[in-house]
Design an enzyme around this catalytic site. Structure first.
Site, PDB file in Angstrom:
ATOM      1  N   HIS A  24       0.878  -1.186   0.000  1.00 30.45           N
ATOM      2  CA  HIS A  24       0.000   0.000   0.000  1.00 30.45           C
ATOM      3  C   HIS A  24       0.908   1.227   0.000  1.00 30.45           C
ATOM      4  O   HIS A  24       1.589   1.497  -0.986  1.00 30.45           O
ATOM      5  CB  HIS A  24      -0.923  -0.109   1.223  1.00 30.45           C
ATOM      6  N   HIS A  30      -2.784  -2.317  -9.897  1.00 29.38           N
ATOM      7  CA  HIS A  30      -3.722  -1.739  -8.938  1.00 29.38           C
ATOM      8  C   HIS A  30      -4.965  -2.608  -8.900  1.00 29.38           C
ATOM      9  O   HIS A  30      -5.383  -3.135  -9.915  1.00 29.38           O
ATOM     10  CB  HIS A  30      -4.105  -0.312  -9.359  1.00 29.38           C
ATOM     11  N   ASP A  41       2.454   5.404  -7.094  1.00 36.37           N
ATOM     12  CA  ASP A  41       3.729   5.277  -6.398  1.00 36.37           C
ATOM     13  C   ASP A  41       4.931   5.158  -7.316  1.00 36.37           C
ATOM     14  O   ASP A  41       6.069   5.174  -6.855  1.00 36.37           O
ATOM     15  CB  ASP A  41       3.699   4.044  -5.478  1.00 36.37           C
TER      16      ASP A  41
HETATM   17  N1  CMC Z   1       4.325  -6.965 -10.825  1.00 36.60           N
HETATM   18  C1  CMC Z   1       4.190  -8.146 -11.419  1.00 36.60           C
HETATM   19  N2  CMC Z   1       3.044  -8.835 -11.518  1.00 36.60           N
HETATM   20  C2  CMC Z   1       1.978  -8.292 -10.951  1.00 36.60           C
HETATM   21  C3  CMC Z   1       2.024  -7.044 -10.285  1.00 36.60           C
HETATM   22  C4  CMC Z   1       3.249  -6.377 -10.241  1.00 36.60           C
HETATM   23  N3  CMC Z   1       3.374  -5.189  -9.650  1.00 36.60           N
HETATM   24  N4  CMC Z   1       0.805  -6.738  -9.808  1.00 36.60           N
HETATM   25  C5  CMC Z   1       0.010  -7.750 -10.152  1.00 36.60           C
HETATM   26  N5  CMC Z   1       0.707  -8.698 -10.838  1.00 36.60           N
HETATM   27  C6  CMC Z   1       0.189  -9.910 -11.444  1.00 36.60           C
HETATM   28  C7  CMC Z   1      -0.070 -10.979 -10.398  1.00 36.60           C
HETATM   29  O1  CMC Z   1       1.074 -11.807 -10.210  1.00 36.60           O
HETATM   30  C8  CMC Z   1      -1.226 -11.715 -11.018  1.00 36.60           C
HETATM   31  O2  CMC Z   1      -0.724 -12.533 -12.056  1.00 36.60           O
HETATM   32  P1  CMC Z   1      -1.385 -13.992 -12.308  1.00 36.60           P
HETATM   33  O3  CMC Z   1      -2.775 -13.687 -12.786  1.00 36.60           O
HETATM   34  O4  CMC Z   1      -0.504 -14.617 -13.315  1.00 36.60           O
HETATM   35  O5  CMC Z   1      -1.359 -14.684 -10.972  1.00 36.60           O
HETATM   36  C9  CMC Z   1      -2.053 -10.615 -11.681  1.00 36.60           C
HETATM   37  O6  CMC Z   1      -1.074  -9.585 -12.004  1.00 36.60           O
HETATM   38  C10 CMC Z   1      -3.143 -10.047 -10.798  1.00 36.60           C
HETATM   39  O7  CMC Z   1      -2.530  -9.587  -9.595  1.00 36.60           O
HETATM   40  P2  CMC Z   1      -3.176  -9.609  -8.159  1.00 36.60           P
HETATM   41  O8  CMC Z   1      -2.082  -9.797  -7.141  1.00 36.60           O
HETATM   42  O9  CMC Z   1      -4.310 -10.577  -8.153  1.00 36.60           O
HETATM   43  O10 CMC Z   1      -3.746  -8.133  -8.069  1.00 36.60           O
HETATM   44  P3  CMC Z   1      -4.273  -7.415  -6.764  1.00 36.60           P
HETATM   45  O11 CMC Z   1      -5.397  -6.573  -7.195  1.00 36.60           O
HETATM   46  O12 CMC Z   1      -4.504  -8.391  -5.657  1.00 36.60           O
HETATM   47  O13 CMC Z   1      -3.020  -6.529  -6.335  1.00 36.60           O
HETATM   48  C11 CMC Z   1      -1.546  -4.749  -5.989  1.00 36.60           C
HETATM   49  C12 CMC Z   1      -2.934  -5.156  -6.490  1.00 36.60           C
HETATM   50  C13 CMC Z   1      -1.422  -3.224  -6.012  1.00 36.60           C
HETATM   51  C14 CMC Z   1      -1.346  -5.220  -4.531  1.00 36.60           C
HETATM   52  C15 CMC Z   1      -0.491  -5.411  -6.910  1.00 36.60           C
HETATM   53  O14 CMC Z   1      -0.658  -4.979  -8.232  1.00 36.60           O
HETATM   54  C16 CMC Z   1       0.936  -5.144  -6.436  1.00 36.60           C
HETATM   55  O15 CMC Z   1       1.451  -5.874  -5.582  1.00 36.60           O
HETATM   56  N6  CMC Z   1       1.606  -4.088  -7.005  1.00 36.60           N
HETATM   57  C17 CMC Z   1       2.926  -3.721  -6.553  1.00 36.60           C
HETATM   58  C18 CMC Z   1       2.820  -2.908  -5.268  1.00 36.60           C
HETATM   59  C19 CMC Z   1       2.329  -1.509  -5.524  1.00 36.60           C
HETATM   60  O16 CMC Z   1       2.776  -0.822  -6.438  1.00 36.60           O
HETATM   61  N7  CMC Z   1       1.399  -1.058  -4.671  1.00 36.60           N
HETATM   62  C20 CMC Z   1       0.853   0.296  -4.735  1.00 36.60           C
HETATM   63  C21 CMC Z   1      -0.591   0.288  -5.070  1.00 36.60           C
HETATM   64  S1  CMC Z   1      -1.207   1.923  -5.494  1.00 36.60           S
HETATM   65  C22 CMC Z   1      -1.085   2.867  -4.069  1.00 36.60           C
HETATM   66  C23 CMC Z   1      -1.863   2.344  -2.930  1.00 36.60           C
HETATM   67  O17 CMC Z   1      -3.047   2.027  -3.073  1.00 36.60           O
HETATM   68  O18 CMC Z   1      -1.304   2.288  -1.858  1.00 36.60           O
END
Ligand code: CMC
Length: 437
Positions: free
Chosen positions: A267, A306, A362
């Site tokens: 986050h 996201h 971010d």
């Molecule tokens: N890098 C590589 N792969 C990713 C990423 C990433 N940053 N984000 C998602 N994926 C992949 C994930 O592995 C999955 O692939 P598969 O379908 O093959 O398993 C697919 O994309 C869907 O991901 P998810 O984990 O189900 O998505 P989510 O909605 O649960 O997660 C998130 C959202 C923000 C936690 C995630 O995208 C992430 O970890 N991003 C990196 C951390 C980040 O930048 N966070 C800041 C978010 S914006 C500011 C805030 O709200 O605080």
């Protein structure tokens, strides 16, 4: 067209008409679907709230597919261009932009609360020299509750108002104190002649000069960053604020919980993680190797992806432009070139394209904070300051919402069925051989 959903429970053959309101079906309408007369009825299972609305809200609107973000109906791009953080905070909390008199009164009410009790400095002094500033912030915000016992009167409008002024006013002071503590520098008191971001910069960076001179481009950039971070509907920390607030503690305690949620690397900690990631990559030549690692699941591309935006995060667009403007004043860093190239490569790569992974807020914000001379540990703190306005508006909305109650999700129990307690001597415990020894 009837606004309802007809569901047939194939276990019993019974059909049910469930009303649809505002594009949603009430999860409690599934309770009537029993298998046995005495069971609880059908539950809705939704780990991590992927498709569950936990509230109605009139504050922030996001259309993740189209990359739209609006506060109280106003597009984020217009607010970033023309508003100030304090005006935006007023908008979030009151629902409309202030007129001249309202804006002046609001600014005055925030400004006169920027000082913290002298005892807060003793708390800060108690932290280890390398304590993370976010840990210091969350503890001292929680501690503020003990100075204002009236804040527990959450259904007294006057008390809510003053807690809101105090929290918005004191966050920059506590954040700056945390920074100064980690540097071993004396704390700077607020200068109420400066703007909200200008005063924060002064409390961070003023040394022995009698008056801190604010650089207008930096002050403006920080104000825009504050506007962009002020709210983001039901994200993890706002949900924490609402959930903790639902048991009716004072708002300082609920805000401390929201700060704790924001602390995590998924986050508010992501901008810190982006800088560490780009530093580790080091050069443009090493990007392909890093991308291969991400695609094989070894790590994540921080600052990308996201839960809601499946398009370019509109905040990231503004921040990317601002990073160029700020770095033109402060001097650029080679890391920004690595980040730009990383973004370009990822946006053309099938892995990221097919998963709709775009830069989020971010990805570039850390470069601006770094250019301002702030250490990475301060990045989530800079997120927490403006988000306090969003948290408080959501907290108040939740408190006044007659449909809300103490937040208490259900669970699907998959554990052991009932069994009798056994004396220790007769227990047959399966242990790994090495432990059983
Ligand atoms: N890098 C590589 N792969 C990713 C990423 C990433 N940053 N984000 C998602 N994926 C992949 C994930 O592995 C999955 O692939 P598969 O379908 O093959 O398993 C697919 O994309 C869907 O991901 P998810 O984990 O189900 O998505 P989510 O909605 O649960 O997660 C998130 C959202 C923000 C936690 C995630 O995208 C992430 O970890 N991003 C990196 C951390 C980040 O930048 N966070 C800041 C978010 S914006 C500011 C805030 O709200 O605080």
């Amino acid at each position: 067209m009837p606004e309802s959903l007809t569901v047939t429970d194939n276990r019993t053959g019974r059909s049910y008409d469930l009303p649809i309101e505002n594009g949603a079906v009430r999860a409690t309408s599934f309770e009537q679907m029993h298998l046995e007369d005495d069971d609880h009825g059908l539950l809705v299972y939704d780990p991590a709230f992927l498709n569950t609305a936990s509230c109605t809200s009139r504050i922030t609107y996001i259309d993740g597919d189209r990359g739209i973000l609006r506060y109280r109906g106003y597009p984020i791009e217009q607010l970033a261009e023309s508003s100030t953080f304090l005006e935006t905070a007023y908008l979030l909390i009151h629902g409309d932009l202030p007129n001249g008199a309202e804006a002046a009164a609001w600014e005055h009410d925030i400004t006169i609360h920027t000082l913290v009790h002298e005892n807060v400095k003793s708390f800060m002094d108690g932290f280890h020299h390398d304590a993370h500033p976010m840990g210091m912030l969350l503890s001292t915000v929680g501690a503020l509750a003990t100075f204002y016992p009236g804040a527990t009167q959450i259904y007294d409008e006057e008390q809510r108002r003053i807690s809101i002024y105090r929290l918005i006013a004191k966050m920059p002071t506590l954040a700056a104190f945390a920074y100064r503590h980690s540097r071993g520098l004396p704390y700077n008191y607020p200068d109420n002649d400066l703007s909200y971001p200008g005063n924060f910069l002064g409390m961070l960076f003023k040394m022995v000069e009698p008056r801190y001179e604010v650089v207008p481009e930096i002050e403006k950039a920080l104000d825009v960053l504050f506007i962009l971070h002020a709210d983001h509907e039901q994200n993890c920390s706002t949900n924490a604020m609402r959930v903790v607030g639902s048991s009716h503690p004072d708002p300082y305690s609920a805000t401390a919980a929201a700060i704790a949620a924001l602390y995590g690397p998924l986050h508010g900690g992501a901008n810190e993680a982006v800088i560490h990631m780009v530093e580790r990559i080091g050069s443009v030549e090493r990007i392909p190797e890093f991308i291969t690692g991400v695609k094989s699941g070894k790590e994540r591309l921080m600052g990308f992806g996201h839960r809601v935006y499946k398009n370019y995060d509109p905040r990231a667009k503004v921040i990317k432009r601002m990073a160029d403007q700020v770095l033109a004043v402060t001097g650029t860093t080679p890391l920004l070139d690595v980040a730009r190239e990383l973004e370009k490569i990822a946006l053309e790569d099938e892995y990221f394209v097919s998963r709709k992974l775009y830069p989020n807020v971010d990805f570039y914000s850390g470069f601006i904070y770094q250019a301002l001379g702030l250490p990475v540990e301060m990045f989530p703190v800079l997120f927490a300051i403006p988000r306090t306005a969003g948290w408080l508006s959501q907290w108040e909305e939740s408190l006044l919402d007659k449909e809300q109650k103490i937040a208490r999700p259900r669970q699907v129990y998959l554990g052991e069925a009932a069994r009798d307690y056994e004396p220790m001597d007769s227990r047959q415990v399966q242990r790994p051989k090495v432990l059983a020894g």
